[in-house]
Design a protein around this motif. Sequence first.
Motif, PDB file in Angstrom:
ATOM      1  N   VAL A 216       0.857  -1.190   0.000  1.00  0.00           N
ATOM      2  CA  VAL A 216       0.000   0.000   0.000  1.00  0.00           C
ATOM      3  C   VAL A 216       0.892   1.239   0.000  1.00  0.00           C
ATOM      4  O   VAL A 216       1.828   1.342   0.785  1.00  0.00           O
ATOM      5  CB  VAL A 216      -0.924  -0.002   1.238  1.00  0.00           C
ATOM      6  CG1 VAL A 216      -1.701   1.299   1.332  1.00  0.00           C
ATOM      7  CG2 VAL A 216      -1.884  -1.194   1.181  1.00  0.00           C
ATOM      8  N   ASP A 217       0.591   2.158  -0.909  1.00  0.00           N
ATOM      9  CA  ASP A 217       1.406   3.364  -1.110  1.00  0.00           C
ATOM     10  C   ASP A 217       0.525   4.593  -0.890  1.00  0.00           C
ATOM     11  O   ASP A 217      -0.715   4.500  -0.922  1.00  0.00           O
ATOM     12  CB  ASP A 217       1.943   3.324  -2.559  1.00  0.00           C
ATOM     13  CG  ASP A 217       3.095   4.275  -2.828  1.00  0.00           C
ATOM     14  OD1 ASP A 217       3.417   5.102  -1.964  1.00  0.00           O
ATOM     15  OD2 ASP A 217       3.676   4.182  -3.934  1.00  0.00           O
ATOM     16  N   VAL A 218       1.158   5.728  -0.670  1.00  0.00           N
ATOM     17  CA  VAL A 218       0.411   6.976  -0.450  1.00  0.00           C
ATOM     18  C   VAL A 218       1.278   8.157  -0.880  1.00  0.00           C
ATOM     19  O   VAL A 218       2.503   8.098  -0.774  1.00  0.00           O
ATOM     20  CB  VAL A 218      -0.006   7.099   1.046  1.00  0.00           C
ATOM     21  CG1 VAL A 218       1.195   6.957   1.972  1.00  0.00           C
ATOM     22  CG2 VAL A 218      -0.719   8.414   1.344  1.00  0.00           C
ATOM     23  N   PHE A 219       0.636   9.199  -1.383  1.00  0.00           N
ATOM     24  CA  PHE A 219       1.323  10.439  -1.725  1.00  0.00           C
ATOM     25  C   PHE A 219       1.136  11.389  -0.547  1.00  0.00           C
ATOM     26  O   PHE A 219       0.063  11.954  -0.356  1.00  0.00           O
ATOM     27  CB  PHE A 219       0.717  11.009  -3.009  1.00  0.00           C
ATOM     28  CG  PHE A 219       1.472  12.169  -3.602  1.00  0.00           C
ATOM     29  CD1 PHE A 219       2.831  12.349  -3.404  1.00  0.00           C
ATOM     30  CD2 PHE A 219       0.807  13.088  -4.410  1.00  0.00           C
ATOM     31  CE1 PHE A 219       3.521  13.415  -3.978  1.00  0.00           C
ATOM     32  CE2 PHE A 219       1.486  14.162  -4.992  1.00  0.00           C
ATOM     33  CZ  PHE A 219       2.837  14.327  -4.772  1.00  0.00           C
ATOM     34  N   GLU A 231      -1.102   8.114   8.272  1.00  0.00           N
ATOM     35  CA  GLU A 231      -0.981   7.139   9.369  1.00  0.00           C
ATOM     36  C   GLU A 231      -2.240   6.260   9.475  1.00  0.00           C
ATOM     37  O   GLU A 231      -2.148   5.057   9.733  1.00  0.00           O
ATOM     38  CB  GLU A 231      -0.714   7.852  10.698  1.00  0.00           C
ATOM     39  CG  GLU A 231      -0.710   6.869  11.874  1.00  0.00           C
ATOM     40  CD  GLU A 231       0.300   7.214  12.955  1.00  0.00           C
ATOM     41  OE1 GLU A 231       0.549   8.412  13.164  1.00  0.00           O
ATOM     42  OE2 GLU A 231       0.810   6.260  13.589  1.00  0.00           O
ATOM     43  N   LYS A 232      -3.396   6.874   9.257  1.00  0.00           N
ATOM     44  CA  LYS A 232      -4.645   6.098   9.274  1.00  0.00           C
ATOM     45  C   LYS A 232      -4.591   4.977   8.231  1.00  0.00           C
ATOM     46  O   LYS A 232      -4.978   3.832   8.490  1.00  0.00           O
ATOM     47  CB  LYS A 232      -5.813   7.028   8.900  1.00  0.00           C
ATOM     48  CG  LYS A 232      -6.774   7.333  10.018  1.00  0.00           C
ATOM     49  CD  LYS A 232      -7.842   8.280   9.500  1.00  0.00           C
ATOM     50  CE  LYS A 232      -9.197   7.965  10.039  1.00  0.00           C
ATOM     51  NZ  LYS A 232     -10.204   8.970   9.659  1.00  0.00           N
ATOM     52  N   LEU A 233      -4.111   5.340   7.060  1.00  0.00           N
ATOM     53  CA  LEU A 233      -4.003   4.360   5.978  1.00  0.00           C
ATOM     54  C   LEU A 233      -3.006   3.260   6.346  1.00  0.00           C
ATOM     55  O   LEU A 233      -3.259   2.063   6.136  1.00  0.00           O
ATOM     56  CB  LEU A 233      -3.566   5.055   4.678  1.00  0.00           C
ATOM     57  CG  LEU A 233      -3.360   4.146   3.469  1.00  0.00           C
ATOM     58  CD1 LEU A 233      -4.703   3.570   2.996  1.00  0.00           C
ATOM     59  CD2 LEU A 233      -2.695   4.884   2.312  1.00  0.00           C
ATOM     60  N   PHE A 234      -1.871   3.659   6.912  1.00  0.00           N
ATOM     61  CA  PHE A 234      -0.845   2.678   7.277  1.00  0.00           C
ATOM     62  C   PHE A 234      -1.373   1.699   8.319  1.00  0.00           C
ATOM     63  O   PHE A 234      -1.080   0.507   8.271  1.00  0.00           O
ATOM     64  CB  PHE A 234       0.415   3.375   7.801  1.00  0.00           C
ATOM     65  CG  PHE A 234       1.288   3.968   6.712  1.00  0.00           C
ATOM     66  CD1 PHE A 234       1.017   3.745   5.374  1.00  0.00           C
ATOM     67  CD2 PHE A 234       2.395   4.738   7.043  1.00  0.00           C
ATOM     68  CE1 PHE A 234       1.828   4.283   4.379  1.00  0.00           C
ATOM     69  CE2 PHE A 234       3.213   5.283   6.058  1.00  0.00           C
ATOM     70  CZ  PHE A 234       2.928   5.057   4.723  1.00  0.00           C
ATOM     71  N   SER A 235      -2.142   2.196   9.286  1.00  0.00           N
ATOM     72  CA  SER A 235      -2.612   1.244  10.301  1.00  0.00           C
ATOM     73  C   SER A 235      -3.669   0.313   9.707  1.00  0.00           C
ATOM     74  O   SER A 235      -3.726  -0.866  10.073  1.00  0.00           O
ATOM     75  CB  SER A 235      -3.034   1.924  11.599  1.00  0.00           C
ATOM     76  OG  SER A 235      -4.161   2.697  11.383  1.00  0.00           O
ATOM     77  N   ALA A 236      -4.453   0.810   8.745  1.00  0.00           N
ATOM     78  CA  ALA A 236      -5.408  -0.079   8.061  1.00  0.00           C
ATOM     79  C   ALA A 236      -4.664  -1.142   7.244  1.00  0.00           C
ATOM     80  O   ALA A 236      -5.055  -2.314   7.219  1.00  0.00           O
ATOM     81  CB  ALA A 236      -6.328   0.731   7.157  1.00  0.00           C
ATOM     82  N   ALA A 237      -3.572  -0.729   6.598  1.00  0.00           N
ATOM     83  CA  ALA A 237      -2.771  -1.675   5.806  1.00  0.00           C
ATOM     84  C   ALA A 237      -2.170  -2.739   6.726  1.00  0.00           C
ATOM     85  O   ALA A 237      -2.177  -3.933   6.414  1.00  0.00           O
ATOM     86  CB  ALA A 237      -1.669  -0.939   5.048  1.00  0.00           C
ATOM     87  N   ARG A 238      -1.667  -2.288   7.869  1.00  0.00           N
ATOM     88  CA  ARG A 238      -1.053  -3.224   8.821  1.00  0.00           C
ATOM     89  C   ARG A 238      -2.078  -4.265   9.277  1.00  0.00           C
ATOM     90  O   ARG A 238      -1.774  -5.459   9.366  1.00  0.00           O
ATOM     91  CB  ARG A 238      -0.498  -2.450  10.016  1.00  0.00           C
ATOM     92  CG  ARG A 238       0.089  -3.340  11.073  1.00  0.00           C
ATOM     93  CD  ARG A 238       0.741  -2.544  12.173  1.00  0.00           C
ATOM     94  NE  ARG A 238       2.085  -2.103  11.801  1.00  0.00           N
ATOM     95  CZ  ARG A 238       2.858  -1.354  12.569  1.00  0.00           C
ATOM     96  NH1 ARG A 238       2.425  -0.924  13.739  1.00  0.00           N
ATOM     97  NH2 ARG A 238       4.077  -1.018  12.181  1.00  0.00           N
ATOM     98  N   ALA A 239      -3.299  -3.804   9.540  1.00  0.00           N
ATOM     99  CA  ALA A 239      -4.355  -4.729   9.989  1.00  0.00           C
ATOM    100  C   ALA A 239      -4.634  -5.786   8.915  1.00  0.00           C
ATOM    101  O   ALA A 239      -5.094  -6.883   9.230  1.00  0.00           O
ATOM    102  CB  ALA A 239      -5.618  -3.953  10.316  1.00  0.00           C
ATOM    103  N   LEU A 240      -4.359  -5.456   7.669  1.00  0.00           N
ATOM    104  CA  LEU A 240      -4.571  -6.420   6.574  1.00  0.00           C
ATOM    105  C   LEU A 240      -3.279  -7.149   6.186  1.00  0.00           C
ATOM    106  O   LEU A 240      -3.226  -7.850   5.174  1.00  0.00           O
ATOM    107  CB  LEU A 240      -5.132  -5.688   5.347  1.00  0.00           C
ATOM    108  CG  LEU A 240      -6.552  -5.118   5.503  1.00  0.00           C
ATOM    109  CD1 LEU A 240      -6.862  -4.111   4.419  1.00  0.00           C
ATOM    110  CD2 LEU A 240      -7.573  -6.249   5.499  1.00  0.00           C
TER     111      LEU A 240
END
Length: 411
Positions: A216-219, A231-240
């Motif tokens: 998962v990547d982000v700009f 950070e919200k996105l990263f923690s969602a990615a980690r959960a998956l």
Amino acid sequence: MPQTYAATLSESLKVWKDVTLLTMINGYDLRANAAIVTKKDKIVWLGQENELPAEYTKAQMISCRGHFMTPGLIDCHTHLIYGGNRIEEFEKRLNGISYTQIAQNGGGILSTVQATRQANEAVLYGSAKKRLAYLQKSGVTTLEIKSGYGLDLKNELKMLRVARLLGQDDTVDVVTSFLGAHAVPPEFADDPTGYMDFVIDEILPAVAKQGLADAVDVFCEPIAFNKQLTEKLFSAARALNLPVKIHAEQLSNSGGAKLAASYQALSADHLEYLDEAAVKHMAAAGTVAVLLPGAFYTLRDDRVPPVDLLRQYGVPMAVASDSNPGSSPALSLSLMINMATTLFRLTPEEALSGVTCYGAQALGLDDRGVLQVGKKADFALWDITHPAELSYQLGGNLCIGVVKDGVPIIF
Ligand code: DI6
Ligand code: FE
């Protein structure tokens, strides 16, 4: 069942002889008068040709005609799939129309989003395949492809399906990254928070469920998504259980790279504005710095990534094309080696490591990127007389052979 020609070929033992190897284990590691033996898609032996073990002397012999061989190149950051192009926009800018004016008239990244949404899978596949062929001719055997021009459920899934389809071709391996958080789409204008919630609640779970993304990547920039949303996105990615990576510190020092390191990101990419504290965090986390000289060049940036600091703290530096219609319409990874040395002052040895072993590390792949027993038989063959020639030469194409999984693709 009848076997295909490629399968028959790839099952046999092959000796690639009369070759100079650059194994890229801790730098060039040049081995002249060498031979390399492959069985199916793996390297089973390499060494001096006159020490070839007897068991291999009856195998199929392939002469590399005295040329240099490196691991197949790895392009660890591309946006290869997109609809339309930005050629007219490029010309407008050179005729004095500003980037802001163009964006206000629906240009820029959102024009690519519109064109990508309109294109069907066959069209996206066809145009990306053509670009991929150029990268392959420059020695690429593995590349990463991001989504990020769909920015809604249907179109992000569509882009990732096309990326997976490109990877089904025997001649190249494709690693995918979900970049739904690339820009805020028109449906969520001025509401990045609302869009990030949509990405996290609706798109990412579908992408994960369908197994369409390897990371998962982000700009992460003021013009895109801030640190809190990242950070919200990263923690969602980690959960998956999906690894993360980031576009960070390209236009400003927003703290994205440090945040990414705290999530053990595979890589942080661009990094022109990276500071020393973040470099230390990247070193500690094993996060690879991906340098993108094509975007630096195209945008006529004047601030180079802190290469001395990355060296000082031992952060591995990868080099990639960032191939995309806006900031880096690049079709050659070899040219990026030249740009990484001339523009960023990487040594030729560092630049070549950046598109081989560290490119692999940036993708979390430990089965390729070096010439070593047990690694994949992915090779590029070069018409050069010295390894630094790969950095020295500007344009042209010195790549005269590509081998993927032990099978000659171009030879
Ligand atoms: N950084 C870039 O360089 C590209 N995306 C990103 O996040 C630019 C993409 C484009 O202009 O289409
Ligand atoms: Fe990019």
